[in-house]
Design an enzyme around this catalytic site. Sequence first.
Site, PDB file in Angstrom:
ATOM      1  N   THR A  76      -3.739   5.384  -0.618  1.00 15.35           N
ATOM      2  CA  THR A  76      -2.694   6.000  -1.864  1.00 15.35           C
ATOM      3  C   THR A  76      -2.837   5.450  -3.581  1.00 15.35           C
ATOM      4  O   THR A  76      -2.332   6.287  -4.385  1.00 15.35           O
ATOM      5  CB  THR A  76      -1.047   5.158  -1.353  1.00 15.35           C
ATOM      6  OG1 THR A  76      -1.108   5.444  -0.413  1.00 15.35           O
ATOM      7  CG2 THR A  76      -0.774   5.523  -2.221  1.00 15.35           C
ATOM      8  N   GLN A 184      -9.409  11.599   4.971  1.00 18.56           N
ATOM      9  CA  GLN A 184      -9.637  11.704   6.458  1.00 18.56           C
ATOM     10  C   GLN A 184     -11.014  12.742   7.081  1.00 18.56           C
ATOM     11  O   GLN A 184     -11.170  12.753   8.174  1.00 18.56           O
ATOM     12  CB  GLN A 184      -8.530  12.779   6.573  1.00 18.56           C
ATOM     13  CG  GLN A 184      -6.921  12.387   7.067  1.00 18.56           C
ATOM     14  CD  GLN A 184      -6.401  10.951   8.470  1.00 18.56           C
ATOM     15  OE1 GLN A 184      -7.660  10.884   9.141  1.00 18.56           O
ATOM     16  NE2 GLN A 184      -5.206  10.510   8.007  1.00 18.56           N
ATOM     17  N   THR A 242      -7.238  -9.598  -8.782  1.00 18.77           N
ATOM     18  CA  THR A 242      -7.797 -10.684  -7.718  1.00 18.77           C
ATOM     19  C   THR A 242      -8.684  -9.032  -6.518  1.00 18.77           C
ATOM     20  O   THR A 242      -7.672  -9.948  -5.852  1.00 18.77           O
ATOM     21  CB  THR A 242      -7.750 -12.060  -7.599  1.00 18.77           C
ATOM     22  OG1 THR A 242      -6.870 -12.792  -8.968  1.00 18.77           O
ATOM     23  CG2 THR A 242      -9.095 -12.274  -6.997  1.00 18.77           C
ATOM     24  N   CYS A 329       7.580  17.035   8.828  1.00 25.34           N
ATOM     25  CA  CYS A 329       8.298  17.985   9.084  1.00 25.34           C
ATOM     26  C   CYS A 329       9.373  17.492   9.327  1.00 25.34           C
ATOM     27  O   CYS A 329      10.577  18.403   9.596  1.00 25.34           O
ATOM     28  CB  CYS A 329       7.916  19.291   9.972  1.00 25.34           C
ATOM     29  SG  CYS A 329       8.071  18.499  11.746  1.00 25.34           S
TER      30      CYS A 329
HETATM   31  N1  PMP Z   1      -4.351  11.005   2.004  1.00 26.21           N
HETATM   32  C1  PMP Z   1      -4.421  10.951   4.054  1.00 26.21           C
HETATM   33  C2  PMP Z   1      -5.080  12.178   3.348  1.00 26.21           C
HETATM   34  C3  PMP Z   1      -4.266  10.076   4.867  1.00 26.21           C
HETATM   35  O1  PMP Z   1      -4.699  11.008   5.260  1.00 26.21           O
HETATM   36  C4  PMP Z   1      -3.653   9.189   4.005  1.00 26.21           C
HETATM   37  C5  PMP Z   1      -3.304   7.743   5.075  1.00 26.21           C
HETATM   38  N2  PMP Z   1      -2.005   9.149   5.540  1.00 26.21           N
HETATM   39  C6  PMP Z   1      -3.172   8.619   2.447  1.00 26.21           C
HETATM   40  C7  PMP Z   1      -4.363   9.578   2.289  1.00 26.21           C
HETATM   41  C8  PMP Z   1      -2.970   7.057   2.379  1.00 26.21           C
HETATM   42  O2  PMP Z   1      -4.244   6.516   2.641  1.00 26.21           O
HETATM   43  P1  PMP Z   1      -2.891   4.895   2.565  1.00 26.21           P
HETATM   44  O3  PMP Z   1      -2.094   4.879   3.360  1.00 26.21           O
HETATM   45  O4  PMP Z   1      -4.431   3.792   3.299  1.00 26.21           O
HETATM   46  O5  PMP Z   1      -3.027   4.549   1.029  1.00 26.21           O
END
Ligand code: PMP
Length: 390
Positions: A76, A184, A242, A329
Amino acid sequence: MQEPACNAYLDNAATTPVIDEAIEAMNDVLRHAWGNPSSSHRVGYAAKEVLEQSRATIAECLGVDADEVFFTSGATEANNLAVRGACMARKSESRRIVTSSLEHASVTRSVRGMRREGWDVEHIEDVAGDFDMEQLHRALLKPTTLISVMRVQNELGWLLPVPEIVAARDELAPSALVHCDATQSFGKLSTPPRDWGVDLLTIAGHKIGGPRGIGALYVKRGTQMFTNAFGGGQERGLRSGTEPVFLAAGFAVAAKKACENREANLAHAYGLKARFVEGLHDAAPDAIVNSRDDGSPYIVNVSLPSLFNQDLLDFLGERGIFISNASACTENHTTVPKGTWRPKHPLSLQAAGIPLKLGKSTIRVSFGFDTTVEEVDLLLQGIKDFSNMG
Ligand code: PMP
């Protein structure tokens, strides 16, 4: 602590159990290299050494240099940084972003934030897993700053044609950066940022047996970026805070193992997918497989028109079998005129061409490296028993 009884864990696209080797590595670091890697003394140097070794391992898995890998708190944050960091460093340019209609919320919502700041955004359609290259070609005729596309769609397993998208960029919009969310894909399918020619690439630890709370952004050397995290200037100024050295170590151990075993794991995943899809004909004859043969074998998305997905999940859960409803969805009750963007949820199965009425009948089954044939069979039996009850 009591772990929930688990007979079949088939939700590995959400997260994976942490492998023992990573747990051991993390324990070791927490005990013996717990310092602040920025400290100018031996305790700090020990932590710094582990951090840089971990970075080097991940860089090797990606086939890039260590100084092109920046740790973040996960995919994210890496996606937020890629979109916003690239755009904010190019405010004087075209202020236009091209992305797909199937991105994860961490990209979509970052892009939406840029749009609120006056940037022009175009979403390329990807109905039924056919990324619209013609729309992309037309889109790139306008000056473009950033193209952000994922490699494996996290709900459906579809592959987006990243190398072809980069080729279109090279031909039509050479100054645009390409960012790929490979969350993924990394450690599961070949994910070579240099061969693809992308400028930015997102990865995460917890989809491949590493810990949650750590990911990384590959930034091609020489790419100017602005930060989203202001502070002490860690990660060469791109991500202050950190560094969680133990998480980096766990991530590196899991990444190395996944990359070393990628081909064998992939063959295993193809076998599991084939067994599941084949068995579905018997378990639920009206099942519609939304995933494609040419997609990632780790994710199988299925609509079961006569079932309500949450009821099935509850039934399976009682047997210790865990899958996912296609959560994206559940909030998608609004029909949105073509060409506009949904006000509420960033990903719509509708955008993927799956009828709205199937939203609550759709499930996602996702395999991990250690998933067994027995787990797949337990799931098939569970679906069959639940179907027969109704
Ligand atoms: N991008 C994709 C394609 C994901 O599948 C995910 C996790 N579902 C994320 C971003 C976000 O990952 P994270 O929860 O580790 O921040």
